[in-house]
Design an enzyme around this catalytic site. Structure first.
Site: not given
Ligand code: AMP
Length: 284
Positions: A33, A39, A66, A152-153, A191-192
């Site tokens: 998310g 994304h 995780q 995603g790579e 996202s970070r």
């Protein structure tokens, strides 16, 4: 059809099984998310791969398994209404956003350990991380019964861990790796990135810059992995970025290489302030 939000994994699974039995092609994008353009490119890829009449699915789940005990599980950014709008705009049909307790019932005791590929690199500072990733991805695969799943790579090691699991455990699922989406100045979307202050955002650019420089040096004939990594480490240190690792590895097996060349990649993880960032590039 308007986008549909499903909370209950069991309901999700019966819907997906039914759709698959009816002959619909299913494409899945697992995410945590707080969706961004990286994304969105996966979501559009899912729409395309599902094809007309197919189902483009996304999951939004900040997977506790995780995260290490000292990591940002509780602070991890969340915005479900905005994420649903992003999914809808990308042509996603259904979104699964479950509660942790519905994904991991009490008494959950089964875990997936990918061995070689899930060692070293990010696992050095995040022990158990890929066990959590592999387990939740396997669960999402069983719940969603996709024909194809997109990753995603940007999370290169994660992509290889998922590929290893799919190969070794005979999942009949195609794993599609999607190119890294970057800001105009080169910073890989994450996202970070919202954790970064203005000043840190500037320093974070050092990652993509160091990787690009390594690509240029390798294209210019410098093939010594030790030299390329040292130069990247120095460039990061000059920008005040705390390096966790810089490695030249075989792109699929992830073993350390002495020389850059076809099928090699440089992977980097670094700390900018309190934010951990990763990035990688192919080396020529
Ligand atoms: P996450 O929500 O961070 O777990 O990421 C969900 C999926 O999006 C993973 O497969 C990531 O590799 C992928 N992803 C994240 N950032 C990017 C990006 N900048 N470009 C391409 N894919 C990305």
């Amino acid at each position: 059809m308007p986008i549909e939000l499903v909370r209950d994994p069991r309901e999700w699974q019966s819907r997906c099984l039914e759709a698959r039995a009816a002959g619909r092609r299913i494409a899945l994008v697992p995410t945590m998310g707080f969706l961004h353009a990286g994304h969105a490119s996966l979501l559009r890829g899912a729409r395309e791969r599902a094809g007309p009449g197919g189902l483009a699915l996304a999951s939004i789940f900040v997977n506790p398994a995780q995260f290490g005990p000292a990591e940002d599980l509780t602070q991890y950014p969340r915005d479900l209404p905005r994420d649903l709008a992003t999914c809808e705009a990308a042509g996603v049909d259904w979104v699964l956003a479950p509660e942790p307790g519905d994904v991991y019932a009490s008494g959950h005791e089964t875990w997936i350990e990918v061995e070689r590929t899930a060692q070293g690199l990010c696992a050095g500072t995040r022990p158990g991380h890929f066990r959590g990733v592999a387990t939740v991805v396997a669960k999402l695969f069983h719940l969603s019964v996709p024909h194809v799943a997109l990753f995603g790579e940007k999370d290169w090691q994660q992509l290889q861990v998922v590929r290893a699991m799919v190969r070794d455990l005979d999942f009949a699922i195609e794993v599609a790796g999607m190119p890294i989406v970057r800001e105009a100045d080169g910073l890989a979307l994450s996202s970070r990135n919202v954790y970064l202050s203005r000043e840190e955002r500037g320093r974070a650019l050092a990652l993509s810059k160091a990787l690009r420089q390594a690509q240029v040096r390798a294209a210019g004939g410098e093939r010594e992995a030790a030299v390329l990594s040292r130069e990247a480490r120095e460039a990061l240190a000059r920008e005040g970025v705390e390096v966790e690792y810089v490695e030249v590895v075989h792109s699929e097996r992830l073993e350390r290489l002495a020389h850059a060349g076809p099928g090699s990649r440089m992977l980097v993880a670094a700390q900018v302030g309190r934010t951990r960032l990763i990035d990688n590039v192919e080396l020529p």
